[in-house]
Design a protein around this motif. Structure first.
Motif, PDB file in Angstrom:
ATOM      1  N   ASP A  49       0.870  -1.165   0.000  1.00  0.00           N
ATOM      2  CA  ASP A  49       0.000   0.000   0.000  1.00  0.00           C
ATOM      3  C   ASP A  49       0.910   1.220   0.000  1.00  0.00           C
ATOM      4  N   GLY A  54      -0.084   5.833  -5.553  1.00  0.00           N
ATOM      5  CA  GLY A  54      -1.451   5.761  -6.047  1.00  0.00           C
ATOM      6  C   GLY A  54      -2.022   7.130  -6.349  1.00  0.00           C
ATOM      7  N   ASN A  58      -3.253   8.564  -9.924  1.00  0.00           N
ATOM      8  CA  ASN A  58      -4.635   9.010  -9.992  1.00  0.00           C
ATOM      9  C   ASN A  58      -4.728  10.425 -10.560  1.00  0.00           C
ATOM     10  N   ARG A  85      -5.057   4.436  -7.233  1.00  0.00           N
ATOM     11  CA  ARG A  85      -4.833   3.535  -6.095  1.00  0.00           C
ATOM     12  C   ARG A  85      -5.053   2.086  -6.517  1.00  0.00           C
ATOM     13  N   MET A  86      -6.053   1.847  -7.333  1.00  0.00           N
ATOM     14  CA  MET A  86      -6.282   0.494  -7.825  1.00  0.00           C
ATOM     15  C   MET A  86      -5.039  -0.043  -8.525  1.00  0.00           C
ATOM     16  N   LEU A  89      -2.279  -0.947  -6.227  1.00  0.00           N
ATOM     17  CA  LEU A  89      -2.547  -2.159  -5.456  1.00  0.00           C
ATOM     18  C   LEU A  89      -2.458  -3.429  -6.290  1.00  0.00           C
ATOM     19  N   ASN A 341      -7.164  -6.086  -5.935  1.00  0.00           N
ATOM     20  CA  ASN A 341      -8.509  -5.785  -6.421  1.00  0.00           C
ATOM     21  C   ASN A 341      -9.514  -5.739  -5.275  1.00  0.00           C
ATOM     22  N   TRP A 344      -8.905  -2.613  -3.152  1.00  0.00           N
ATOM     23  CA  TRP A 344      -9.378  -1.380  -3.781  1.00  0.00           C
ATOM     24  C   TRP A 344     -10.892  -1.256  -3.689  1.00  0.00           C
ATOM     25  N   SER A 348     -12.625   2.120  -2.326  1.00  0.00           N
ATOM     26  CA  SER A 348     -12.861   3.075  -3.403  1.00  0.00           C
ATOM     27  C   SER A 348     -14.085   3.946  -3.131  1.00  0.00           C
TER      28      SER A 348
END
Length: 354
Positions: A49, A54, A58, A85-86, A89, A341, A344, A348
């Motif tokens: 993380d 991220g 973004n 961020r996805m 990760l 996944n 996130w 999210s």
């Protein structure tokens, strides 16, 4: 995903959900859906993380979307979704911002097709235009060899449609950072996603809720396969094409892709049920077919997810003995992607606080 109410009589009836014995559980109950927690899932934790990484990805994704015209007036929603961020990760073995951005553009472009063509009439979705739009979207993944005279018409269409412009830009950016084999592989998976969008539109306009098996067949196409297909590109190597297409590898890959899609169904349930119109998810079709409450259907969906995860792990373990270093690395990358996944989706802004 969501779609405002179509005007066809069958579609109007569908707004209140399917009718008949046992189908009341499939009707929209936004408050009850919002209160249903996602069960504990059999899924690895994320490998890292790195919030700063991220956030940087973004910011660049939102800036790119603005340049292509995607999500005009809704850039704050795109930012809050946290696709940067996805990417941080799900691809934990690279901190190359440019590479993550190249893959991320493909992710956002695919989501824009879903939002702007299929689900949200406020963003321009129109059922009567969907087939033509999806065909044009697919052409962005494998550009047709037009003569200059006829290419002008397509160019005008791209200039006036941010979704098409985004898809073209995403493919071109990926070609600069991945091999032609990897790009072609990802584009094939994305074109299958567009095919699934058409099937879902047919269910909406006909007012028919699919059976569970029909839904899962379509969800396999409408999964995260195009993202998983780029695991090796994100890590700077290439899984040989013949290995990627090996039926045993493909089976493991598809288990992973469908498991990741069911995570989306579970975490997205409250958001989808709160939206106007009818959307489809595994809990919704399970509740209707098995005549159970939505909460019970969520539990059953979680078990299906876990079964798929175990099947992926078993298939991957069977492949490891004698596997090439690239395949071992690819399978580990799929597992890492699945952990990222789930993490996130749990955080999210797209799915939180509905």
């Amino acid at each position: 995903m969501h779609t405002a109410a179509p005007t066809a009589p069958a579609a109007r009836r569908f707004l209140t959900g399917p009718t008949g014995l046992g189908t009341s559980a499939a009707r929209r109950h936004p408050l009850s859906a919002a209160r249903i927690p996602v069960p504990e899932l059999h899924c690895p934790p994320p490998l890292r993380d790195a919030p700063a990484l991220g956030a940087e990805v973004n910011d660049r994704l939102v800036a790119w979307a603005a340049r292509t015209g995607n999500y005009t007036g809704r850039l704050d929603h795109l930012r809050d979704a946290g696709f940067g961020r996805m990417l941080m990760l799900v691809y934990p073995r690279t901190d190359d911002v440019g590479l993550l951005l190249a893959i991320g553009r493909c992710v956002v472009a695919a989501w824009a097709v879903d939002d702007c063509y299929c689900d949200d009439e406020g963003a321009g979705a129109a059922p009567e235009l969907l087939g033509t739009r999806l065909a044009l979207a697919t052409s962005m993944l494998d550009p047709p060899p037009f003569s200059p005279a006829y290419a002008l018409g397509l160019e005008r269409a791209v200039r006036h449609d941010p979704v098409l412009a985004g898809l073209r830009s995403a493919r071109e950016g990926l070609l600069a950072r991945a091999t032609p084999v990897q790009v072609a592989r990802a584009c094939r998976e994305m074109s299958q996603l567009f095919q699934s969008n058409g099937a879902e539109a047919a269910w909406r306009t006909s007012g028919r809720l699919p059976t569970v098996w029909e839904y899962l067949v379509n969800r396999q196409l409408d999964s995260f396969a195009c993202c998983l297909a780029l695991v090796d590109a994100a890590e700077g190597y290439q899984l040989p094409a013949e290995t990627y297409e090996d039926p045993r590898v493909r089976r493991a890959f598809l288990h992973a892709a469908l498991a990741g899609a069911i995570v989306n169904d579970l975490y997205g349930l409250a958001r989808e049920n709160a939206a106007p119109g009818q959307d489809f998810s595994l809990p919704v079709v399970l509740a209707a077919e098995q005549r159970c409450s939505l909460a019970n259907a969520v539990e059953r969906s979680a078990r299906i997810h876990d079964d798929l995860m175990h099947a992926f792990e078993d298939a991957a373990a069977a492949l490891v003995p004698g596997a090439s270093p690239e395949l071992v690395r690819f399978l580990a990358g799929l597992r890492a992607w699945l952990g990222g996944n789930r993490a996130w989706h749990a955080t999210s802004g797209r799915y939180r606080g509905v």
